[in-house]
Design a protein around this motif. Structure first.
Motif, PDB file in Angstrom:
ATOM      1  N   ILE A  79      -8.637   7.991  -9.105  1.00  0.00           N
ATOM      2  CA  ILE A  79      -8.369   7.811  -7.675  1.00  0.00           C
ATOM      3  C   ILE A  79      -9.679   8.082  -6.932  1.00  0.00           C
ATOM      4  CG2 ILE A  79      -7.169   8.824  -5.689  1.00  0.00           C
ATOM      5  CD1 ILE A  79      -4.907   9.323  -8.001  1.00  0.00           C
ATOM      6  N   GLY A  80     -10.047   7.175  -6.021  1.00  0.00           N
ATOM      7  CA  GLY A  80     -11.352   7.232  -5.351  1.00  0.00           C
ATOM      8  C   GLY A  80     -12.180   6.054  -5.858  1.00  0.00           C
ATOM      9  N   PRO A  81     -13.157   5.580  -5.056  1.00  0.00           N
ATOM     10  CA  PRO A  81     -13.881   4.343  -5.402  1.00  0.00           C
ATOM     11  C   PRO A  81     -14.431   4.306  -6.842  1.00  0.00           C
ATOM     12  CG  PRO A  81     -14.436   5.016  -3.183  1.00  0.00           C
ATOM     13  CD  PRO A  81     -13.579   6.103  -3.741  1.00  0.00           C
ATOM     14  N   ALA A  82     -15.237   5.276  -7.244  1.00  0.00           N
ATOM     15  CA  ALA A  82     -15.870   5.226  -8.569  1.00  0.00           C
ATOM     16  C   ALA A  82     -14.834   5.352  -9.690  1.00  0.00           C
ATOM     17  CB  ALA A  82     -16.911   6.340  -8.695  1.00  0.00           C
ATOM     18  N   HIS A  83     -13.878   6.257  -9.489  1.00  0.00           N
ATOM     19  CA  HIS A  83     -12.875   6.493 -10.518  1.00  0.00           C
ATOM     20  C   HIS A  83     -11.984   5.265 -10.720  1.00  0.00           C
ATOM     21  CE1 HIS A  83     -13.771  10.808 -11.004  1.00  0.00           C
ATOM     22  NE2 HIS A  83     -14.145  10.719  -9.734  1.00  0.00           N
ATOM     23  N   GLU A  84     -11.657   4.596  -9.635  1.00  0.00           N
ATOM     24  CA  GLU A  84     -10.848   3.381  -9.739  1.00  0.00           C
ATOM     25  C   GLU A  84     -11.669   2.250 -10.348  1.00  0.00           C
ATOM     26  OE1 GLU A  84      -8.877   2.617  -5.979  1.00  0.00           O
ATOM     27  OE2 GLU A  84      -8.359   4.732  -5.790  1.00  0.00           O
ATOM     28  N   ALA A  85     -12.968   2.217 -10.010  1.00  0.00           N
ATOM     29  CA  ALA A  85     -13.854   1.191 -10.584  1.00  0.00           C
ATOM     30  C   ALA A  85     -13.898   1.339 -12.102  1.00  0.00           C
ATOM     31  CB  ALA A  85     -15.253   1.315  -9.983  1.00  0.00           C
ATOM     32  N   GLN A  86     -13.927   2.571 -12.586  1.00  0.00           N
ATOM     33  CA  GLN A  86     -13.910   2.799 -14.029  1.00  0.00           C
ATOM     34  C   GLN A  86     -12.616   2.277 -14.654  1.00  0.00           C
ATOM     35  OE1 GLN A  86     -14.586   7.071 -14.294  1.00  0.00           O
ATOM     36  NE2 GLN A  86     -16.781   6.759 -14.701  1.00  0.00           N
ATOM     37  N   ASP A  87     -11.480   2.596 -14.040  1.00  0.00           N
ATOM     38  CA  ASP A  87     -10.181   2.116 -14.535  1.00  0.00           C
ATOM     39  C   ASP A  87     -10.175   0.587 -14.646  1.00  0.00           C
ATOM     40  OD1 ASP A  87      -9.143   4.656 -14.641  1.00  0.00           O
ATOM     41  OD2 ASP A  87      -7.530   4.317 -13.189  1.00  0.00           O
ATOM     42  N   GLY A 142       0.783  -1.242   0.000  1.00  0.00           N
ATOM     43  CA  GLY A 142       0.000   0.000   0.000  1.00  0.00           C
ATOM     44  C   GLY A 142       0.809   1.283   0.000  1.00  0.00           C
ATOM     45  N   GLY A 143       0.081   2.379   0.108  1.00  0.00           N
ATOM     46  CA  GLY A 143       0.711   3.694   0.105  1.00  0.00           C
ATOM     47  C   GLY A 143       0.703   4.364  -1.254  1.00  0.00           C
ATOM     48  N   VAL A 144       0.170   3.667  -2.279  1.00  0.00           N
ATOM     49  CA  VAL A 144       0.160   4.215  -3.639  1.00  0.00           C
ATOM     50  C   VAL A 144      -1.289   4.385  -4.089  1.00  0.00           C
ATOM     51  CG1 VAL A 144       0.803   3.756  -6.027  1.00  0.00           C
ATOM     52  CG2 VAL A 144       2.369   3.168  -4.169  1.00  0.00           C
ATOM     53  N   PRO A 145      -1.752   5.612  -4.289  1.00  0.00           N
ATOM     54  CA  PRO A 145      -3.157   5.797  -4.678  1.00  0.00           C
ATOM     55  C   PRO A 145      -3.445   5.245  -6.075  1.00  0.00           C
ATOM     56  CG  PRO A 145      -2.051   7.936  -4.310  1.00  0.00           C
ATOM     57  CD  PRO A 145      -1.035   6.882  -4.121  1.00  0.00           C
ATOM     58  N   GLY A 146      -4.664   4.745  -6.270  1.00  0.00           N
ATOM     59  CA  GLY A 146      -5.085   4.246  -7.586  1.00  0.00           C
ATOM     60  C   GLY A 146      -4.584   2.855  -7.924  1.00  0.00           C
ATOM     61  N   ASN A 147      -3.806   2.252  -7.008  1.00  0.00           N
ATOM     62  CA  ASN A 147      -3.155   0.956  -7.265  1.00  0.00           C
ATOM     63  C   ASN A 147      -4.166  -0.188  -7.165  1.00  0.00           C
ATOM     64  OD1 ASN A 147      -1.100  -0.936  -7.564  1.00  0.00           O
ATOM     65  ND2 ASN A 147      -0.517  -0.851  -5.398  1.00  0.00           N
ATOM     66  N   ARG A 148      -5.201  -0.158  -8.010  1.00  0.00           N
ATOM     67  CA  ARG A 148      -6.316  -1.095  -7.857  1.00  0.00           C
ATOM     68  C   ARG A 148      -6.163  -2.339  -8.729  1.00  0.00           C
ATOM     69  NH1 ARG A 148      -6.836  -0.923  -3.953  1.00  0.00           N
ATOM     70  NH2 ARG A 148      -7.223   1.281  -3.756  1.00  0.00           N
ATOM     71  N   THR A 149      -5.057  -3.070  -8.548  1.00  0.00           N
ATOM     72  CA  THR A 149      -4.801  -4.255  -9.371  1.00  0.00           C
ATOM     73  C   THR A 149      -5.604  -5.459  -8.917  1.00  0.00           C
ATOM     74  OG1 THR A 149      -2.941  -4.791  -7.937  1.00  0.00           O
ATOM     75  CG2 THR A 149      -2.430  -3.594  -9.966  1.00  0.00           C
ATOM     76  N   VAL A 196       9.377  18.819 -16.969  1.00  0.00           N
ATOM     77  CA  VAL A 196       9.121  17.384 -16.880  1.00  0.00           C
ATOM     78  C   VAL A 196       8.627  17.105 -15.458  1.00  0.00           C
ATOM     79  CG1 VAL A 196      10.241  15.113 -16.850  1.00  0.00           C
ATOM     80  CG2 VAL A 196      10.860  16.776 -18.609  1.00  0.00           C
ATOM     81  N   VAL A 197       7.645  16.209 -15.316  1.00  0.00           N
ATOM     82  CA  VAL A 197       7.133  15.869 -13.986  1.00  0.00           C
ATOM     83  C   VAL A 197       8.175  15.007 -13.272  1.00  0.00           C
ATOM     84  CG1 VAL A 197       5.307  14.745 -12.667  1.00  0.00           C
ATOM     85  CG2 VAL A 197       4.752  15.988 -14.769  1.00  0.00           C
ATOM     86  N   ALA A 198       8.808  15.576 -12.249  1.00  0.00           N
ATOM     87  CA  ALA A 198       9.886  14.873 -11.551  1.00  0.00           C
ATOM     88  C   ALA A 198       9.352  14.035 -10.396  1.00  0.00           C
ATOM     89  CB  ALA A 198      10.901  15.885 -11.029  1.00  0.00           C
ATOM     90  N   HIS A 199       8.179  14.390  -9.897  1.00  0.00           N
ATOM     91  CA  HIS A 199       7.675  13.714  -8.709  1.00  0.00           C
ATOM     92  C   HIS A 199       6.176  13.930  -8.601  1.00  0.00           C
ATOM     93  CE1 HIS A 199       7.541  12.131  -4.680  1.00  0.00           C
ATOM     94  NE2 HIS A 199       7.073  13.263  -4.190  1.00  0.00           N
ATOM     95  N   VAL A 200       5.443  12.865  -8.246  1.00  0.00           N
ATOM     96  CA  VAL A 200       4.035  13.024  -7.879  1.00  0.00           C
ATOM     97  C   VAL A 200       3.948  12.608  -6.414  1.00  0.00           C
ATOM     98  CG1 VAL A 200       1.660  12.328  -8.326  1.00  0.00           C
ATOM     99  CG2 VAL A 200       3.287  12.464 -10.217  1.00  0.00           C
ATOM    100  N   ASP A 201       3.411  13.454  -5.571  1.00  0.00           N
ATOM    101  CA  ASP A 201       3.403  13.157  -4.139  1.00  0.00           C
ATOM    102  C   ASP A 201       2.184  12.309  -3.766  1.00  0.00           C
ATOM    103  OD1 ASP A 201       3.058  13.341  -1.271  1.00  0.00           O
ATOM    104  OD2 ASP A 201       4.575  14.915  -1.329  1.00  0.00           O
ATOM    105  N   ASN A 202       2.436  11.020  -3.474  1.00  0.00           N
ATOM    106  CA  ASN A 202       1.335  10.107  -3.141  1.00  0.00           C
ATOM    107  C   ASN A 202       0.480  10.611  -1.993  1.00  0.00           C
ATOM    108  OD1 ASN A 202       1.896   8.013  -5.038  1.00  0.00           O
ATOM    109  ND2 ASN A 202       3.582   7.291  -3.732  1.00  0.00           N
ATOM    110  N   SER A 203       1.122  11.180  -0.954  1.00  0.00           N
ATOM    111  CA  SER A 203       0.311  11.557   0.202  1.00  0.00           C
ATOM    112  C   SER A 203      -0.517  12.804  -0.078  1.00  0.00           C
ATOM    113  CB  SER A 203       1.184  11.712   1.451  1.00  0.00           C
ATOM    114  OG  SER A 203       2.342  12.428   1.143  1.00  0.00           O
ATOM    115  N   VAL A 204      -0.005  13.733  -0.879  1.00  0.00           N
ATOM    116  CA  VAL A 204      -0.816  14.902  -1.239  1.00  0.00           C
ATOM    117  C   VAL A 204      -1.979  14.478  -2.131  1.00  0.00           C
ATOM    118  CG1 VAL A 204      -0.824  17.148  -2.390  1.00  0.00           C
ATOM    119  CG2 VAL A 204       1.117  16.512  -0.962  1.00  0.00           C
ATOM    120  N   VAL A 205      -1.703  13.591  -3.085  1.00  0.00           N
ATOM    121  CA  VAL A 205      -2.767  13.086  -3.967  1.00  0.00           C
ATOM    122  C   VAL A 205      -3.864  12.413  -3.123  1.00  0.00           C
ATOM    123  CG1 VAL A 205      -3.285  11.317  -5.702  1.00  0.00           C
ATOM    124  CG2 VAL A 205      -1.328  12.861  -6.030  1.00  0.00           C
TER     125      VAL A 205
END
Lengths: 492, 492
Positions: A324-332, A163-170, A413-422
């Motif tokens: 990210i979030g229940p419905a959005h991840e369900a769509q993915d 865990g700790g990674v948003p959207g990681n709905r594998t 260039v996107v150097a970093h996406v902050d998991n906890s802020v997301v």
């Protein structure tokens, strides 16, 4: 001393009783001491809080785990539980043996330890670590209390992510592929506690997830898989208790994490498990070294418990997928199963399923199972068996109506996406409680971006929640954009 | 979210608020999370408990430290305090610096840490120890919060005992001698928490002990000394908080003990301190080695804080004096001051006073001050200044009317007196709450005894309490009698 019970509706973590100050002084006990309660049907232990008004002299307030007590009860000071000696021993860095660990688990199970004492235990394990032996004993002892499901089969697959990674709905993708390959995979998952969605929250968009052990058996019998909330069955009740104290302390001692995961898998009757260990600057595991050590220890403990464990060390440097979030991840998830969807989520799901199938010695091609639509078919049958609509389409999944898109403030260039802020952004928008709340990411680590390009769209069910999320984004950095040749991140 | 306050009379250790389950879910917080409370006069932090009935949806229950909140308050999730990072650091065995320790103390002082978090801190200090530097910073930081008394004099004497030995009531004797010698000794003491009497309980037999700082200054001005309860002034409020969590955990990390004692002495304005360190099988300090280490560390920390510390390592292998419990100890003290009384209590009081006077560079003979009656005279003047009867006699001190004498079951020599059984016996008889309850010891370690000889007389204010004490004596060994040539204690 005989006292009259008064019911107090308060969800205390330990069985708490409330005494009037005068009675407490009379008994020679002070706050946090234990009292033994004698009543018609037996005895119980209560931890004391003191009042001068909530109950009167001669009364005793009883809270949630003790509300079955009625009428008059005998009250006297009770001794400290045995475990406290073992907790002190752990703090002295003395290795605990099997029976000492078993006593701690039993005392936790029977609510004989207060949160303050449990905190000292967790601190001890964090400070002095757990040996391989201790981790094994802890895992076994934790699995031995609570419910247990037996399948009577040599291969029962399972999957877990650190865990700790948003959207990681594998998980729904892995379960669909593995079940379609003919392997039993009865998956229990958590709800999001500090994250914007757990797998259980995402699956609840499709179907019922609160199934009891009999219903789980029926669904797995029909489809080979299930995707349910673990909290509806008591697979490792002591683990739930420990996590409730670890979370506010932000302490996650490695040995305890292993015991937590594997005790639940063992109680669920799993024999072959793949564990996803994402690492990254803002993930739970922050370095490759740490990820490898965790993987090695998982495998060692698994071996001693006759469980076959494979670990996948994965990228955790930003969210996986788009939603990210229940419905959005369900769509993915649904899009991936339909042959489309975010490529990173798709490839990760297929890889984890492959690793798990090969560990189970099943000769099946995960990519082919997904590509052919068999995984989708199995997923729809699981949804149906869990009282959902098997014909659900991506458009049926409602997302929040109040939206705002954040844009890039510079080129680079996107150097970093902050998991906890997301995560926090999605939580402020209402996820996971508001299923439709969440985010759509428009970029990711390594991608080029131009000033004004969309970074993320926030979805909420109400304007105040949307505003609350937006307010956060103005203070915290969701993504860090650097010029390709820039190396300086911050000047202090 | 705006909620209406409801007052709940519950003595919680941290500022606790009670939310209805639905509001908690709405806010995305769970039990033990923090919320920030906005009200007319400012903001406060509350730790969350969840209910489904004690308060309704839309209400927030506020408990003791927050009961000044009224009407409507704004409620939102609050971040974790900075200290939590330092507590984790301590658990990782990283030495904390001055500002980190100061932050922990400040967060404790402002009630920003929960008991669960404080427990993790205590566990960390117990597991990893405290360096000399950490102990010094902790002592200074603790002394810097709360009240402080300045005397404007180069020599202010004080005395402390590590405790664990019943009847060890040397303090009034030391204070009387030192004050009679012309040295200021403003002594604050504790009440008995787990013991049958603290010095404050014993002094309360003679006079008022709950004095504020101004009254203390007046009494010391008149008599050079005072004998008051420390709890009435906030000399080291953080220490009180720490002790409240250490006690149920039975953890007493050495560095924290030193910081606890010396921060209170520093706040009281003391410059020269004698510390009594009794050791014995059933005392707090159990070995000579441990006692010497504690003494050395006390002296080192004292040096760095410009305090002159002398330690006396003393016998703790059984009670001191004859009486145990407030009234019984008060009789012993008065008899010693009158030139009689138990010889062990007398000699210990004189020795401690001598050591303290010599450390203060005062050329005075403690034995002579006691023998001449000057100490008694000073004691009576302190009692008078604290609103007691200066002409009190031993016979004026009432002891419990319900008595029973336990006798020896065999001939031999007293090999051991169990301090904790003796304490518990007196506590069951009603001490310290019932001032007149307690014990008179008729024998001690090393004394010959014949079957049927009296061992101890129990005094109580009521028959049930007496019975309760007697019941304990039937299960636990108050004294151990061996034949002079016997070496075997127990066969297992």
């Amino acid at each position: 001393m005989e006292l009259e019970t008064v019911q107090i509706d308060l969800d205390t973590e330990t069985p708490t009783v409330v005494l009037h100050e005068e009675d407490a002084r009379e008994l020679g006990i002070h706050p946090m001491d234990r009292v033994q309660l004698r009543y018609d049907d037996g005895t119980a232990i209560g931890v004391v809080k003191v009042t001068t008004g909530l109950v009167a002299v001669g009364q005793i307030g009883v809270t949630h785990p003790l509300t079955h007590l009625q009428g008059s009860v005998g009250v006297q000071p009770a001794p400290q539980p045995q475990s406290l000696r073992y907790i002190r021993r752990k703090l002295q860095d003395i290795e605990l043996d099997r029976s000492e660990i078993r006593t701690i688990v039993q005392d936790l199970y029977h609510d004989r330890l207060t949160d303050v004492e449990l905190s000292a235990y967790i601190a001890g394990v964090y400070a002095n670590g757990m040996s391989l032996g201790e981790t094994i004993h802890m895992t076994e002892s934790m699995a031995d209390v609570g419910d247990r499901i037996e399948w009577g089969e040599p291969v029962v697959a399972d999957k877990h992510s650190i865990g700790g990674v948003p959207g990681n709905r594998t998980t729904p993708i892995v379960v669909a592929i593995v079940a379609a390959a003919g392997v039993k995979i009865p998956k229990t998952s958590s709800r999001g506690i500090t994250s914007p969605a757990g797998t259980a929250d995402t699956m609840e968009v499709f179907c019922d997830v609160e199934l009891d052990a009999d219903e789980i058996r029926r669904v797995v019998g029909e489809t080979n898989g299930c995707l349910v909330w673990g909290g509806a069955i008591e697979l490792s009740p002591v683990d739930d208790r420990i996590i409730r104290v670890e979370t506010p302390l932000s302490l996650d001692p490695e040995g305890q994490v292993i015991a937590s995961v594997l005790s639940k898998k063992r109680s669920a009757g799993s024999t072959h498990v793949v564990i996803d260990i994402p690492y990254g600057e803002s993930a739970k595991v922050t370095s490759h070294t740490e990820a490898r050590k965790l993987a090695r220890d998982f495998k060692r403990v698994g071996e001693r418990l006759d469980m076959r464990i494979r670990c996948a060390i994965t990228r955790g440097d930003g969210p996986i997928g788009v939603g990210i979030g229940p419905a959005h991840e369900a769509q993915d998830v649904l899009e991936v199963l339909q042959g489309d969807g975010p490529p990173d989520l798709r490839s990760k799901g297929v890889r984890l399923a492959s690793i798990l199938l090969s560990e189970c010695d099943v000769d099946a091609d995960a990519e082919e199972i997904l590509g052919s639509g068999r995984a989708l078919e199995t997923f729809r049958s699981i949804v149906a068996a869990q009282d959902g609509d098997p014909d659900v389409s991506v458009d049926d999944i409602r997302v929040g109506e109040h939206t705002r898109t954040l844009t890039a403030g510079r080129d680079g260039v996107v150097a970093h996406v902050d998991n906890s802020v997301v995560s926090e952004l999605a939580r402020r928008a209402g996820a996971p409680k508001d299923m439709a709340a969440g985010l759509q990411m428009h970029t990711g680590v390594g991608k080029e971006i131009t000033s004004g390009d969309p970074v993320v769209t926030v979805y909420a069910d109400s304007e105040p929640k949307l505003e609350d999320a937006i307010a956060l984004s103005e203070r915290a950095e969701v993504i860090r954009i650097l010029h390709p040749d820039e190396t300086l991140i911050e000047q202090l």
